[in-house]
Design a protein around this motif. Structure first.
Motif, PDB file in Angstrom:
ATOM      1  N   ALA A 190       0.830  -1.213   0.000  1.00 27.48           N
ATOM      2  CA  ALA A 190       0.000   0.000   0.000  1.00 27.48           C
ATOM      3  C   ALA A 190       0.855   1.250   0.000  1.00 27.48           C
ATOM      4  N   ALA A 191       2.060   1.174   0.614  1.00 28.53           N
ATOM      5  CA  ALA A 191       2.937   2.333   0.651  1.00 28.53           C
ATOM      6  C   ALA A 191       3.623   2.557  -0.692  1.00 28.53           C
ATOM      7  N   LEU A 192       3.788   1.478  -1.472  1.00 31.15           N
ATOM      8  CA  LEU A 192       4.428   1.603  -2.770  1.00 31.15           C
ATOM      9  C   LEU A 192       3.456   2.108  -3.829  1.00 31.15           C
ATOM     10  N   VAL A 193       2.269   1.607  -3.796  1.00 28.69           N
ATOM     11  CA  VAL A 193       1.287   1.978  -4.816  1.00 28.69           C
ATOM     12  C   VAL A 193       0.034   2.459  -4.119  1.00 28.69           C
ATOM     13  N   LEU A 194       0.008   3.743  -3.864  1.00 30.30           N
ATOM     14  CA  LEU A 194      -1.152   4.365  -3.238  1.00 30.30           C
ATOM     15  C   LEU A 194      -1.702   5.370  -4.224  1.00 30.30           C
ATOM     16  N   TYR A 195      -2.781   5.027  -4.848  1.00 28.42           N
ATOM     17  CA  TYR A 195      -3.336   5.862  -5.900  1.00 28.42           C
ATOM     18  C   TYR A 195      -4.722   6.350  -5.515  1.00 28.42           C
ATOM     19  N   LEU A 196      -4.939   7.627  -5.769  1.00 24.55           N
ATOM     20  CA  LEU A 196      -6.258   8.209  -5.605  1.00 24.55           C
ATOM     21  C   LEU A 196      -6.855   8.339  -7.001  1.00 24.55           C
ATOM     22  N   CYS A 197      -7.912   7.649  -7.251  1.00 25.27           N
ATOM     23  CA  CYS A 197      -8.522   7.642  -8.568  1.00 25.27           C
ATOM     24  C   CYS A 197      -9.630   8.687  -8.627  1.00 25.27           C
ATOM     25  N   ILE A 198      -9.468   9.625  -9.510  1.00 26.76           N
ATOM     26  CA  ILE A 198     -10.487  10.637  -9.730  1.00 26.76           C
ATOM     27  C   ILE A 198     -11.052  10.391 -11.115  1.00 26.76           C
ATOM     28  N   THR A 199     -12.254   9.912 -11.142  1.00 27.53           N
ATOM     29  CA  THR A 199     -12.832   9.471 -12.401  1.00 27.53           C
ATOM     30  C   THR A 199     -14.046  10.318 -12.749  1.00 27.53           C
ATOM     31  N   THR A 200     -14.055  10.824 -13.938  1.00 25.86           N
ATOM     32  CA  THR A 200     -15.207  11.550 -14.448  1.00 25.86           C
ATOM     33  C   THR A 200     -15.433  11.085 -15.882  1.00 25.86           C
ATOM     34  N   GLY A 201     -16.517  10.450 -16.134  1.00 26.64           N
ATOM     35  CA  GLY A 201     -16.773   9.931 -17.473  1.00 26.64           C
ATOM     36  C   GLY A 201     -15.825   8.797 -17.786  1.00 26.64           C
ATOM     37  N   GLU A 202     -15.152   8.893 -18.942  1.00 28.14           N
ATOM     38  CA  GLU A 202     -14.264   7.832 -19.392  1.00 28.14           C
ATOM     39  C   GLU A 202     -12.805   8.130 -19.121  1.00 28.14           C
ATOM     40  N   PHE A 203     -12.505   9.351 -18.665  1.00 25.12           N
ATOM     41  CA  PHE A 203     -11.104   9.741 -18.445  1.00 25.12           C
ATOM     42  C   PHE A 203     -10.781   9.701 -16.956  1.00 25.12           C
ATOM     43  N   THR A 204      -9.644   9.082 -16.611  1.00 26.08           N
ATOM     44  CA  THR A 204      -9.261   8.923 -15.209  1.00 26.08           C
ATOM     45  C   THR A 204      -7.843   9.442 -14.987  1.00 26.08           C
ATOM     46  N   ILE A 205      -7.661  10.167 -13.896  1.00 27.00           N
ATOM     47  CA  ILE A 205      -6.326  10.625 -13.484  1.00 27.00           C
ATOM     48  C   ILE A 205      -5.942   9.871 -12.221  1.00 27.00           C
ATOM     49  N   LEU A 206      -4.870   9.172 -12.287  1.00 26.58           N
ATOM     50  CA  LEU A 206      -4.368   8.458 -11.119  1.00 26.58           C
ATOM     51  C   LEU A 206      -3.314   9.330 -10.432  1.00 26.58           C
ATOM     52  N   VAL A 207      -3.524   9.616  -9.154  1.00 25.08           N
ATOM     53  CA  VAL A 207      -2.597  10.454  -8.375  1.00 25.08           C
ATOM     54  C   VAL A 207      -1.890   9.582  -7.346  1.00 25.08           C
ATOM     55  N   GLU A 208      -0.580   9.483  -7.476  1.00 26.89           N
ATOM     56  CA  GLU A 208       0.198   8.712  -6.503  1.00 26.89           C
ATOM     57  C   GLU A 208       0.550   9.631  -5.338  1.00 26.89           C
ATOM     58  N   PHE A 209       0.094   9.250  -4.140  1.00 21.87           N
ATOM     59  CA  PHE A 209       0.306  10.061  -2.939  1.00 21.87           C
ATOM     60  C   PHE A 209      -0.378  11.424  -3.079  1.00 21.87           C
ATOM     61  N   SER A 210      -1.599  11.503  -2.638  1.00 16.59           N
ATOM     62  CA  SER A 210      -2.359  12.754  -2.701  1.00 16.59           C
ATOM     63  C   SER A 210      -1.794  13.823  -1.779  1.00 16.59           C
TER      64      SER A 210
END
Length: 208
Positions: A7-27
């Motif tokens: 979880a510490a290596l890959v912590l992603y916050l997924c912000i999804t709107t429609g079909e496009f997604t931005i993955l943020v590592e460590f918010s």
């Protein structure tokens, strides 16, 4: 690295709107003054352009593979146009805050994500007392304790001596009075007149 929790290596916050997604590592990123802060993001599709905004000001932007920076970030900013990640070098306390990334996919509308940066003051090792200073402090405290102990002993000794002298003086007075009474008893019965005459003689003797 393998020992760290996944979880510490890959912590992603997924912000999804429609079909496009931005993955943020460590918010949220925590960095000390002078360090580098990496705002790592990953879009779910190919992007044509994007920008990073801080406190309402565009600090970096790109169109395909061409990047540009605000004057204050020209030397400190590094933009990775392949995925939109942003590296801020030599961070300052004033860099603390929220950073918003806007991305425009090749097909679709613009979307955004937020990363918070917290900058901490660097610890000054010079403020930490060295071993020599610690030894000096300990010796100083021991010296103060020794001085206080000796002073207390001298005061107690002086007070005890004065008390003993006062008791000795009282004991001498008591013995002298007893001797006067024995003299009176030898001379005859103790009467008020006799005691008065005895007192007068003692007073005259002391006056002489």
């Amino acid at each position: 690295m393998s020992g760290l929790p996944f979880a510490a290596l890959v912590l992603y916050l997924c912000i999804t709107t429609g079909e496009f997604t931005i993955l943020v590592e460590f918010s949220q990123i925590n960095v000390s003054v002078g360090g580098g802060a990496l705002f790592s993001v990953r879009p779910s599709a190919v992007i044509s352009s994007g920008s990073w905004i801080f406190k309402g000001k565009t600090i970096a932007q790109w169109i395909r593979h061409t990047a540009s920076f605000h004057n204050a970030y020209t030397l400190r900013g590094v933009l990775f146009t392949s995925n939109g990640s942003f590296l801020l070098k030599s961070v300052k306390m004033s860099d603390t805050g929220e950073y918003r990334v806007n991305m425009v996919p090749a097909s679709g509308t613009q979307f955004s994500a937020v990363v918070t940066l917290r900058v901490f003051a660097k610890r000054d090792d010079n403020c930490t007392p060295g071993s020599g200073a610690i030894v000096g402090i300990v010796l100083g405290l021991l010296g103060m304790g020794l001085i206080g102990g000796v002073s207390g002993w001298l005061i107690a000794r002086k007070t005890g001596g004065a008390l003993q002298e006062d008791q000795t003086h009282k004991a001498g007075g008591t013995r002298q009075a007893q001797q006067h009474l024995r003299k009176i008893n030898v001379a005859g019965p103790v009467t008020a007149a006799g005691l008065e005459r005895m007192g007068d003689r003692t007073h005259l003797k002391n006056m002489g």
